[in-house]
Design a protein around this motif. Sequence first.
Motif, mmCIF file in Angstrom:
data_model
loop_
_atom_site.group_PDB
_atom_site.id
_atom_site.type_symbol
_atom_site.label_atom_id
_atom_site.label_comp_id
_atom_site.label_asym_id
_atom_site.label_seq_id
_atom_site.Cartn_x
_atom_site.Cartn_y
_atom_site.Cartn_z
ATOM 1 N N ARG A 58 -10.640 -6.076 -14.171
ATOM 2 C CA ARG A 58 -9.852 -5.584 -15.302
ATOM 3 C C ARG A 58 -9.147 -4.273 -14.967
ATOM 4 N NH1 ARG A 58 -14.018 -6.707 -20.369
ATOM 5 N NH2 ARG A 58 -13.064 -8.653 -21.060
ATOM 6 N N GLN A 59 -9.699 -3.518 -14.030
ATOM 7 C CA GLN A 59 -9.169 -2.198 -13.714
ATOM 8 C C GLN A 59 -8.214 -2.201 -12.526
ATOM 9 O OE1 GLN A 59 -12.739 0.023 -12.973
ATOM 10 N NE2 GLN A 59 -13.478 -0.128 -15.077
ATOM 11 N N ARG A 60 -8.106 -3.325 -11.811
ATOM 12 C CA ARG A 60 -7.362 -3.364 -10.557
ATOM 13 C C ARG A 60 -6.017 -4.080 -10.708
ATOM 14 N NH1 ARG A 60 -9.829 -1.863 -6.109
ATOM 15 N NH2 ARG A 60 -8.209 -2.882 -4.899
ATOM 16 N N GLU A 61 -5.118 -3.742 -9.799
ATOM 17 C CA GLU A 61 -3.897 -4.525 -9.681
ATOM 18 C C GLU A 61 -4.246 -5.877 -9.057
ATOM 19 O OE1 GLU A 61 -0.848 -3.651 -10.670
ATOM 20 O OE2 GLU A 61 -1.664 -1.790 -11.491
ATOM 21 N N PRO A 62 -3.406 -6.898 -9.254
ATOM 22 C CA PRO A 62 -3.670 -8.191 -8.614
ATOM 23 C C PRO A 62 -3.758 -8.051 -7.101
ATOM 24 C CG PRO A 62 -1.962 -8.397 -10.288
ATOM 25 C CD PRO A 62 -2.222 -6.934 -10.134
ATOM 26 N N ALA A 63 -4.640 -8.832 -6.508
ATOM 27 C CA ALA A 63 -4.833 -8.774 -5.055
ATOM 28 C C ALA A 63 -3.590 -9.267 -4.325
ATOM 29 C CB ALA A 63 -6.033 -9.618 -4.659
ATOM 30 N N ARG A 64 -3.382 -8.684 -3.136
ATOM 31 C CA ARG A 64 -2.305 -9.119 -2.257
ATOM 32 C C ARG A 64 -2.856 -10.118 -1.249
ATOM 33 N NH1 ARG A 64 -2.856 -3.936 -2.084
ATOM 34 N NH2 ARG A 64 -3.313 -3.927 0.160
ATOM 35 N N PRO A 65 -2.001 -10.756 -0.461
ATOM 36 C CA PRO A 65 -2.508 -11.689 0.552
ATOM 37 C C PRO A 65 -3.406 -10.989 1.569
ATOM 38 C CG PRO A 65 -0.166 -12.049 0.184
ATOM 39 C CD PRO A 65 -0.522 -10.794 -0.558
ATOM 40 N N ILE A 66 -4.419 -11.690 2.018
ATOM 41 C CA ILE A 66 -5.307 -11.209 3.078
ATOM 42 C C ILE A 66 -4.613 -11.446 4.418
ATOM 43 C CG2 ILE A 66 -7.550 -11.537 4.204
ATOM 44 C CD1 ILE A 66 -8.507 -12.655 1.433
ATOM 45 N N THR A 67 -4.586 -10.422 5.271
ATOM 46 C CA THR A 67 -3.938 -10.575 6.575
ATOM 47 C C THR A 67 -4.932 -10.282 7.694
ATOM 48 O OG1 THR A 67 -3.138 -8.285 6.572
ATOM 49 C CG2 THR A 67 -1.679 -9.968 5.650
ATOM 50 N N ILE A 68 -4.785 -11.000 8.813
ATOM 51 C CA ILE A 68 -5.638 -10.830 9.985
ATOM 52 C C ILE A 68 -4.774 -10.384 11.150
ATOM 53 C CG2 ILE A 68 -7.269 -11.930 11.566
ATOM 54 C CD1 ILE A 68 -7.893 -13.956 9.383
ATOM 55 N N ASP A 69 -5.105 -9.234 11.705
ATOM 56 C CA ASP A 69 -4.383 -8.673 12.843
ATOM 57 C C ASP A 69 -5.260 -8.813 14.079
ATOM 58 O OD1 ASP A 69 -2.855 -7.257 14.639
ATOM 59 O OD2 ASP A 69 -3.215 -5.293 13.724
ATOM 60 N N ARG A 70 -4.915 -9.770 14.936
ATOM 61 C CA ARG A 70 -5.682 -9.982 16.168
ATOM 62 C C ARG A 70 -5.353 -8.864 17.156
ATOM 63 N NH1 ARG A 70 -7.668 -14.958 18.448
ATOM 64 N NH2 ARG A 70 -8.772 -14.441 20.386
ATOM 65 N N ARG A 71 -6.324 -8.006 17.461
ATOM 66 C CA ARG A 71 -6.086 -6.842 18.302
ATOM 67 C C ARG A 71 -6.309 -7.113 19.783
ATOM 68 N NH1 ARG A 71 -5.999 -2.031 15.242
ATOM 69 N NH2 ARG A 71 -5.041 -2.574 13.247
ATOM 70 N N SER A 72 -7.174 -8.081 20.095
ATOM 71 C CA SER A 72 -7.498 -8.403 21.481
ATOM 72 C C SER A 72 -8.148 -9.776 21.497
ATOM 73 C CB SER A 72 -8.455 -7.350 22.067
ATOM 74 O OG SER A 72 -9.776 -7.578 21.612
ATOM 75 N N PRO A 73 -8.479 -10.315 22.669
ATOM 76 C CA PRO A 73 -9.195 -11.596 22.693
ATOM 77 C C PRO A 73 -10.541 -11.549 21.974
ATOM 78 C CG PRO A 73 -8.271 -11.142 24.852
ATOM 79 C CD PRO A 73 -8.092 -9.892 24.035
ATOM 80 N N ASN A 74 -11.091 -10.339 21.776
ATOM 81 C CA ASN A 74 -12.418 -10.211 21.186
ATOM 82 C C ASN A 74 -12.442 -9.570 19.805
ATOM 83 O OD1 ASN A 74 -12.777 -9.472 24.398
ATOM 84 N ND2 ASN A 74 -14.292 -10.936 23.650
ATOM 85 N N ALA A 75 -11.308 -9.040 19.344
ATOM 86 C CA ALA A 75 -11.369 -8.203 18.149
ATOM 87 C C ALA A 75 -10.215 -8.475 17.196
ATOM 88 C CB ALA A 75 -11.365 -6.726 18.548
ATOM 89 N N ALA A 76 -10.503 -8.276 15.912
ATOM 90 C CA ALA A 76 -9.492 -8.425 14.869
ATOM 91 C C ALA A 76 -9.784 -7.450 13.746
ATOM 92 C CB ALA A 76 -9.473 -9.856 14.330
ATOM 93 N N VAL A 77 -8.725 -7.034 13.058
ATOM 94 C CA VAL A 77 -8.843 -6.202 11.865
ATOM 95 C C VAL A 77 -8.257 -6.980 10.696
ATOM 96 C CG1 VAL A 77 -8.147 -4.062 10.735
ATOM 97 C CG2 VAL A 77 -8.746 -4.047 13.166
ATOM 98 N N ILE A 78 -8.994 -7.006 9.603
ATOM 99 C CA ILE A 78 -8.568 -7.748 8.416
ATOM 100 C C ILE A 78 -8.222 -6.763 7.308
ATOM 101 C CG2 ILE A 78 -9.289 -9.358 6.612
ATOM 102 C CD1 ILE A 78 -11.073 -10.712 8.682
ATOM 103 N N ASP A 79 -7.014 -6.872 6.785
ATOM 104 C CA ASP A 79 -6.610 -6.136 5.587
ATOM 105 C C ASP A 79 -6.921 -7.031 4.402
ATOM 106 O OD1 ASP A 79 -5.278 -5.072 3.376
ATOM 107 O OD2 ASP A 79 -3.594 -4.342 4.559
ATOM 108 N N GLY A 80 -7.909 -6.612 3.589
ATOM 109 C CA GLY A 80 -8.348 -7.449 2.486
ATOM 110 C C GLY A 80 -7.359 -7.567 1.348
ATOM 111 N N GLY A 81 -6.338 -6.707 1.318
ATOM 112 C CA GLY A 81 -5.334 -6.810 0.262
ATOM 113 C C GLY A 81 -5.880 -6.592 -1.130
ATOM 114 N N GLY A 82 -7.016 -5.891 -1.230
ATOM 115 C CA GLY A 82 -7.609 -5.659 -2.545
ATOM 116 C C GLY A 82 -8.422 -6.821 -3.062
ATOM 117 N N THR A 83 -8.676 -7.809 -2.214
ATOM 118 C CA THR A 83 -9.501 -8.961 -2.606
ATOM 119 C C THR A 83 -10.974 -8.586 -2.507
ATOM 120 O OG1 THR A 83 -7.820 -10.461 -1.751
ATOM 121 C CG2 THR A 83 -10.007 -11.388 -2.117
ATOM 122 N N ASN A 84 -11.802 -9.182 -3.345
ATOM 123 C CA ASN A 84 -13.229 -8.840 -3.335
ATOM 124 C C ASN A 84 -13.875 -9.225 -2.006
ATOM 125 O OD1 ASN A 84 -15.034 -11.403 -3.601
ATOM 126 N ND2 ASN A 84 -13.372 -11.757 -5.065
#
Length: 338
Positions: A58-84
């Motif tokens: 109720r207090q949050r803006e609507p969530a944005r799309p979740i994005t996955i940034d593959r940083r290397s063959p072994n690692a990734a960073v996920i931007d949750g976009g405000g999703t739970n």
Amino acid sequence: MMQLPLAQARQLVIDVLTRFDVSTDHAGIVGDHLVDAAAAGHPFAGLPRVLALVEHLRQREPARPITIDRRSPNAAVIDGGGTNGYVTSLIGIDTAIDLARENGVGIVGINDTWFSGRLAYYVERAARAGMVAFHTANTMARVAPAGGVDRLFGTNPLAFAFPADPDPLVIDFGTGMTTWGDVLLREKLGQPLDSGVAVDADGQPTTDPSAALAGAFLPWGGHRGYGLSLVVQLLGVMCGSRIVVDEVSACGFFFLVLDPALLGPADAFKAQVTALAAQIEASRPAPGVERVRVPGRSSAAKRRAALAAGTIEVDDSIYAALVALRDGDTTAQLGHDA
């Protein structure tokens, strides 16, 4: 307390959350997690969490799309976009598992997300896939450092899981003396806290849940728990969180998944984990102790019993509040954020 069929409990979660613009798929992910938590004997991590989720939605803006940034063959960073975090953490652990299958090691960081439930749920998923997993989450500042009274750390849980039979060996614990969800549940049910777990806003010891929510929780294990909490805090910062998490979505989740085959035969390692767990359970208990327990095995046994019965136990007042929300009663009493 009432016994609620598993499918009905899951559908109730979906029905409530979709009223607050959560997609059916995402609501189903949350429902699976909450029902599993209740089945595994963790009622505060079960259906009561919907109340806090709704208040926060109720207090949050609507969530944005979740994005996955593959940083290397072994690692990734996920931007949750405000999703739970129930949703983003499932994506996180599955991404880490995939990376480990490809390259032996999978490292994932998640930011811009909030709430994640039981960390055991995610690492157990990796262990059932034959992997070793480590997961931490720094969370909203609720806990004072050892010797202090100001809220600087979250309850900052961490969890490990190892493949074993018949169930993975899972170690999952928070670094605070209590959890936000448990304090919220006790406040709603009118139950006091245990002594020595919290202070009020003036730094005085309290067993009043409302006073503890306004004050701070204490670190588990004194300086040892404080040190572990600091480790979790810094791993969260590495994943993109703030130094002190003063907004619930400004936390960071860290996942590390390893293929045990990197160091030796995976089947042999699984057999050794199973044998060690059996040896622990067969060891002599201390006077006055019924038996020596292996971490996570009690939850696994309770889950099997709940699945066999086809029901979970839900507090009557929690059920009534959820039904009211499902039916559109906007005056239904809600929990606080977590």
